[in-house]
Design a protein around this motif. Sequence first.
Motif, PDB file in Angstrom:
ATOM      1  N   PRO A 143      38.101  -1.677 -77.658  1.00 51.93           N
ATOM      2  CA  PRO A 143      37.517  -0.399 -77.255  1.00 51.93           C
ATOM      3  C   PRO A 143      38.246   0.789 -77.886  1.00 51.93           C
ATOM      4  N   THR A 144      37.487   1.817 -78.163  1.00 53.52           N
ATOM      5  CA  THR A 144      38.023   3.044 -78.748  1.00 53.52           C
ATOM      6  C   THR A 144      38.159   4.101 -77.666  1.00 53.52           C
ATOM      7  N   THR A 145      39.238   4.888 -77.758  1.00 53.21           N
ATOM      8  CA  THR A 145      39.468   5.995 -76.843  1.00 53.21           C
ATOM      9  C   THR A 145      39.582   7.269 -77.667  1.00 53.21           C
ATOM     10  N   HIS A 146      39.078   8.357 -77.132  1.00 49.50           N
ATOM     11  CA  HIS A 146      39.094   9.640 -77.839  1.00 49.50           C
ATOM     12  C   HIS A 146      40.393  10.385 -77.543  1.00 49.50           C
ATOM     13  N   ALA A 147      41.092  10.778 -78.595  1.00 50.48           N
ATOM     14  CA  ALA A 147      42.287  11.605 -78.440  1.00 50.48           C
ATOM     15  C   ALA A 147      41.856  13.068 -78.366  1.00 50.48           C
ATOM     16  N   ASP A 148      42.237  13.770 -77.313  1.00 46.27           N
ATOM     17  CA  ASP A 148      41.897  15.186 -77.155  1.00 46.27           C
ATOM     18  C   ASP A 148      42.608  16.049 -78.197  1.00 46.27           C
ATOM     19  N   TYR A 149      43.838  15.716 -78.461  1.00 49.64           N
ATOM     20  CA  TYR A 149      44.666  16.506 -79.387  1.00 49.64           C
ATOM     21  C   TYR A 149      45.342  15.599 -80.395  1.00 49.64           C
ATOM     22  N   ALA A 154      43.244  14.388 -83.513  1.00 51.10           N
ATOM     23  CA  ALA A 154      42.215  14.272 -82.478  1.00 51.10           C
ATOM     24  C   ALA A 154      41.078  13.392 -82.973  1.00 51.10           C
ATOM     25  N   GLY A 155      40.441  12.694 -82.028  1.00 54.20           N
ATOM     26  CA  GLY A 155      39.298  11.855 -82.378  1.00 54.20           C
ATOM     27  C   GLY A 155      39.468  10.437 -81.884  1.00 54.20           C
ATOM     28  N   PRO A 156      38.627   9.517 -82.377  1.00 57.16           N
ATOM     29  CA  PRO A 156      38.646   8.143 -81.893  1.00 57.16           C
ATOM     30  C   PRO A 156      39.885   7.371 -82.348  1.00 57.16           C
ATOM     31  N   ILE A 157      40.463   6.616 -81.415  1.00 54.71           N
ATOM     32  CA  ILE A 157      41.616   5.757 -81.688  1.00 54.71           C
ATOM     33  C   ILE A 157      41.258   4.368 -81.175  1.00 54.71           C
ATOM     34  N   LYS A 158      41.321   3.366 -82.039  1.00 52.33           N
ATOM     35  CA  LYS A 158      40.921   2.001 -81.672  1.00 52.33           C
ATOM     36  C   LYS A 158      42.087   1.260 -81.028  1.00 52.33           C
ATOM     37  N   SER A 159      41.805   0.635 -79.906  1.00 54.39           N
ATOM     38  CA  SER A 159      42.828  -0.156 -79.207  1.00 54.39           C
ATOM     39  C   SER A 159      42.967  -1.517 -79.876  1.00 54.39           C
TER      40      SER A 159
END
Length: 69
Positions: free
Chosen positions: A63-69, A54-59
């Motif tokens: 842009p970064t997207t947050h992983a919920d799990y 879980a947490g930030p994942i960089k594209s």
Amino acid sequence: MAEPEVRRVAVVLFDGFTVLDVYGPVQAFASTRIPRPDGSPHRLFEIVTVAEKAGPIKSGEGPTTHADY
């Protein structure tokens, strides 16, 4: 009549994912809803994001997207 079950859709994220490949389907699932008798929307899908952790994942585009799990 009972409301349809809300189904969970998991979007898998990984380092370097393509933004359009994630957010195109997310938008399609998120906009799918039916009206309740009172006129309010009933969403048919719950969208969650998953990754190795879980947490930030960089594209790949930045842009970064947050992983919920």
